[in-house]
Design a protein around this motif. Structure first.
Motif, mmCIF file in Angstrom:
data_model
loop_
_atom_site.group_PDB
_atom_site.id
_atom_site.type_symbol
_atom_site.label_atom_id
_atom_site.label_comp_id
_atom_site.label_asym_id
_atom_site.label_seq_id
_atom_site.Cartn_x
_atom_site.Cartn_y
_atom_site.Cartn_z
ATOM 1 N N ARG A 77 43.647 25.511 47.138
ATOM 2 C CA ARG A 77 44.134 24.464 46.828
ATOM 3 C C ARG A 77 43.132 23.352 46.017
ATOM 4 N N LEU A 126 42.254 24.558 42.858
ATOM 5 C CA LEU A 126 43.503 24.295 41.919
ATOM 6 C C LEU A 126 43.486 23.010 41.443
ATOM 7 N N ASP A 127 43.400 22.050 42.280
ATOM 8 C CA ASP A 127 43.328 20.624 41.913
ATOM 9 C C ASP A 127 42.138 20.026 40.946
ATOM 10 N N THR A 150 50.809 25.032 38.347
ATOM 11 C CA THR A 150 49.655 24.838 39.440
ATOM 12 C C THR A 150 50.230 24.028 40.523
ATOM 13 N N ARG A 167 50.490 25.635 44.344
ATOM 14 C CA ARG A 167 49.965 24.646 45.496
ATOM 15 C C ARG A 167 50.935 24.776 46.534
ATOM 16 N N LYS A 168 52.314 24.478 46.226
ATOM 17 C CA LYS A 168 53.291 24.379 47.178
ATOM 18 C C LYS A 168 53.418 25.621 47.904
#
Length: 742
Positions: free
Chosen positions: A197, A200-201, A462, A466-467
């Motif tokens: 995650r 991802l960010d 994204t 992520r969720k």
């Protein structure tokens, strides 16, 4: 006559054929047997087992079924290899001590940590998929995978499962291909997801950022990881290295309890390794060893020290160094990438590439769902036209021979819509159905809008990934099992440390015969000696300390005190154990620790301080330590107590000098420094190191005197290399000088 038709065909040199055949075999082993894919983290056999079980309906909510049925389906439909190899791969996927997150839920005997291969035959065991397997299979029917023909082309199978989590890091695995291998350790799900995650960010995140979230592997057995942070970082940076793991120890009173073992280490093997040392008498500090493991405590090995004086930390270090209580686990992050090529990757590259795979999978899933939604909306539009014109639709169906093209022309609908209208049941032709259609239309329009929005926006995509990662981490994740505590590699105790420290007195005769008596209250000069031989010297100490022997040429020799013959006999000659120079005789003994300080010197008036460690030598010919001036003799070595402050030296003319011991330098070898100024014909006859609270005893024939420290300081104290002062009358022929307690 030779049949020429039988000779027709393709001819190749053997070298060319062998190269091609071996290359084909190598590529098959690499790509279709030994290495996992970065997408789902599975080897082909594991992927086929998982898919075949899902096709058999063996979900986590179903009943267990015989493992033989699953294995039969796998080898019959997808994996044409041996049933035993296929079943063993299935067993590994079910063992909670092998897989961090098991994919198969087994019922029956599936092996034990002591013997992972002790599982029952597949005709006895039963299995189904574990709940975690849903992360691999949940999206398989949503247009997310590429289907390829099976080995005989009669069925299709997924090329890669649509994994929702980076399983390649979670469960790891090992394999040996041709010219390469893989060893991926398991990791903690929540930590890996946190790192994914973060990436991802922040796609440009550095390795250190990820290591702050997932610092090390997490093995299912719950051992301690003792590699340093630098070692771990190097592994995740290069994809290669070794992780040091150690068993978990607890104290229960005086006993030492092993509560967790390193990954893939058998408790029975550990007990066998420790017991072998005990039988060989190489572990005297351990009194008892037992296995108290049971259902509540799967690992409980009890080690009982012989007494509470045993250094437990040193014992743990020794056991870790000499058994599998500490081991290194090889790491080789080699896997097949999205480009279909095997390569060793670092952590950042693995997670980045897996996120590309996940993004592709989610996009395929959403596009597949969007297509389904649009198809359904298209049908609903046609059904709504039918409800709004129900009487006309009924008339066309009743009167027309081919109602479909007539309806398509009359209402301007597609063939699919017309077919859906014709397939309507009579009971659906009511007002309520129109309301349901409009409600479903509204829901699907909202879903289509959401799907189009996510597919058209990378940021929304994204956020969705992520969720979903967070939801799966919450559902399937757990706490870390392996503590991380950097420690240096364990070191075994030396041979002397392992020996029992029994008090002994070593006795040396004039002719060089040596023996050891138990205890310190030994009258060494009263022992029985061979004819023509007599007492020379003795030294007290312990059996686990090194023994140093000094000869008349200034060479030192090392012996094991615990191997000396008993003083009940007359001993053994040192000439049989050592190889001194011709004509040399042995003059003294030293028994103590490596840090013990010793005074060496000759009767020429020279000497120096050294350490026992500088006198030790494994060579039977000894080690040249003291340089003896021509015509001089070596004095018996003098062990120095830590509190010694003054050195008292006595000359053959009855003169004595006392000077601070700190004036004498510490050397490793040589002639030494001048202790006392001697005139021609004078020699040193004795010396002693005096400490506060002691007195100096000087013996001359049957007479002796005792000098207190204040007496020595008042009359005989001076500087090194001075002449000193005369002893009282009658002590011009001193035989012995020694320091005794006051």
């Amino acid at each position: 006559m030779t049949d020429e038709s039988a000779l027709e065909g393709e001819y190749l040199p053997l070298k060319t054929f062998a190269e091609k055949a071996y290359l084909d075999y190598s590529m098959y082993v690499v790509l279709d047997r030994a290495l996992p894919h970065i997408g789902d983290g599975l080897k082909p056999v594991q992927r086929r087992i998982t898919y075949a079980m899902s096709e058999l309906g063996l979900s986590a909510a179903s009943k267990h079924k015989k493992s033989a049925r699953t294995v039969g389906d796998v080898i019959g439909k997808f994996h044409p290899h041996g049933d035993s190899a296929c079943y063993e791969a299935m067993v590994i996927m079910a063992q909670p001590f092998t897989y961090r997150y098991p994919i198969v839920d087994g019922q029956g005997n599936w092996g034990s940590p002591d013997d992972p291969k002790s599982f029952a035959a597949m005709r006895y065991t039963e299995s189904r998929l574990a709940p975690y397997a849903a992360t691999l299979l949940a999206e398989i029917d949503q247009g997310t995978v590429e289907w390829v023909p099976n080995f005989d082309g009669t069925l299709t199978e997924p090329r890669v499962l649509p994994a929702r989590l980076p399983n390649v890091l979670l469960n790891g695995g090992s394999g040996i291909a041709v010219g390469m291998a893989t060893d991926v350790p398991p990791h903690n799900l929540r930590e890996v997801v946190a790192a994914a995650r973060h990436l991802l960010d922040k796609p440009k995140a550095q390795l250190d950022d990820l290591l702050a979230l997932m610092p090390a592997p997490d093995f299912p057995t719950g051992c301690d990881i003792v590699s340093s942070s630098d070692e771990l970082r190097a592994i995740y940076e290069t994809g290669n290295g070794q992780v040091r793991v150690r068993a978990v120890f607890e104290r229960d009173g005086q006993d030492l309890i092993v509560t967790a073992l390193p990954h893939q280490v058998s408790g029975a093997k550990i007990l066998e390794q420790i017991a072998a040392q005990m039988r060989a008498k190489k572990l005297p500090m351990v009194d008892d060893l037992r296995d108290e493991s049971d259902h509540e405590s799967p690992c409980r090995l009890v080690i009982s020290p012989r007494s509470n004086r045993v250094d437990v930390d040193a014992l743990i270090a020794h056991l870790c160094a000499t058994t599998d209580l500490e081991k290194t686990i090889r790491v080789n992050l080699n896997m097949i990438g999205l480009d279909g090529r095997p390569r060793v990757r670092g952590l950042v590259e693995i997670l980045s590439e897996w996120l590309v795979f996940r993004r592709q999978t989610v996009r395929r899933r959403l596009e597949h769902r969007l297509g389904k939604v649009e198809d359904r909306l298209h049908i609903l539009e046609g059904l709504l036209v039918a409800y709004l014109n129900i009487d006309e639709v009924i008339r066309i169906i009743r009167t027309e021979e081919s109602p479909k093209p007539v309806m398509m022309d009359r209402f301007g609908i597609s063939e699919i819509q017309a077919e859906a209208i014709l397939n309507l049941r009579l009971r659906h032709l009511m007002r309520l159905e129109e309301m349901k259609i409009r409600g479903e239309q509204d829901e699907l329009e909202a879903e289509r809008k959401w799907l189009s929005g996510v597919l058209g926006s990378e940021s929304k995509m994204t956020a969705l990934i992520r969720k979903e990662l967070a939801a799966d981490a919450e559902k399937y994740g757990d706490a870390r099992r392996c503590a991380i505590e950097a420690r240096p590699p364990a070191r075994a105790l030396s041979e002397s440390d392992l020996l029992p420290a029994e008090p002994i007195t070593v006795v040396l005769s004039e002719l060089g015969w040596i023996r050891a008596a138990k205890g310190h209250a030994v009258e060494a000069d009263a022992l029985n000696f061979k004819a023509g031989d007599g007492y020379l010297c003795d030294v007290p100490g312990r059996s686990n300390q090194p023994l140093i022997v000094l000869d008349s040429t200034g060479r030192s020799y090392q012996l094991a005190a615990h191997k000396l013959p008993s003083a009940r006999g007359q001993g053994e000659p040192l000439s049989g154990k050592l190889n001194p120079p011709a004509g040399a005789r042995f003059v003294g003994l030293i028994l103590g620790d490596a840090t013990q300080r010793v005074l060496l010197g000759s009767n020429a008036g020279y000497g120096f301080v050294t350490k026992m460690a500088d006198l030790e030598s494994r060579n039977k010919s000894g080690k040249a330590v003291l340089t003896v001036p021509k015509g001089s003799q070596v004095l018996a070595p003098l062990p120095l107590v830590a509190q010694a402050q003054w050195l008292c030296v006595v000359a053959s003319t009855g003169r004595m000098l006392a000077f601070p011991l700190e004036e004498l330098p510490e050397l490793t070898r040589g002639k030494g420094n001048k202790l006392m100024s001697l005139k021609k014909g004078e020699t040193l006859v004795g010396w002693a190191a005096l400490a506060p609270g002691q007195q100096l005893r000087i013996e001359s024939g049957a007479r002796h005197i005792g000098l207190r420290v204040v007496d020595v300081e008042a009359t005989y104290l001076g500087k090194r290399a001075q002449r000193g002062a005369l002893l009282p009358r009658g002590f011009q022929r001193v035989q012995n000088v020694l320091a005794v307690d006051a």
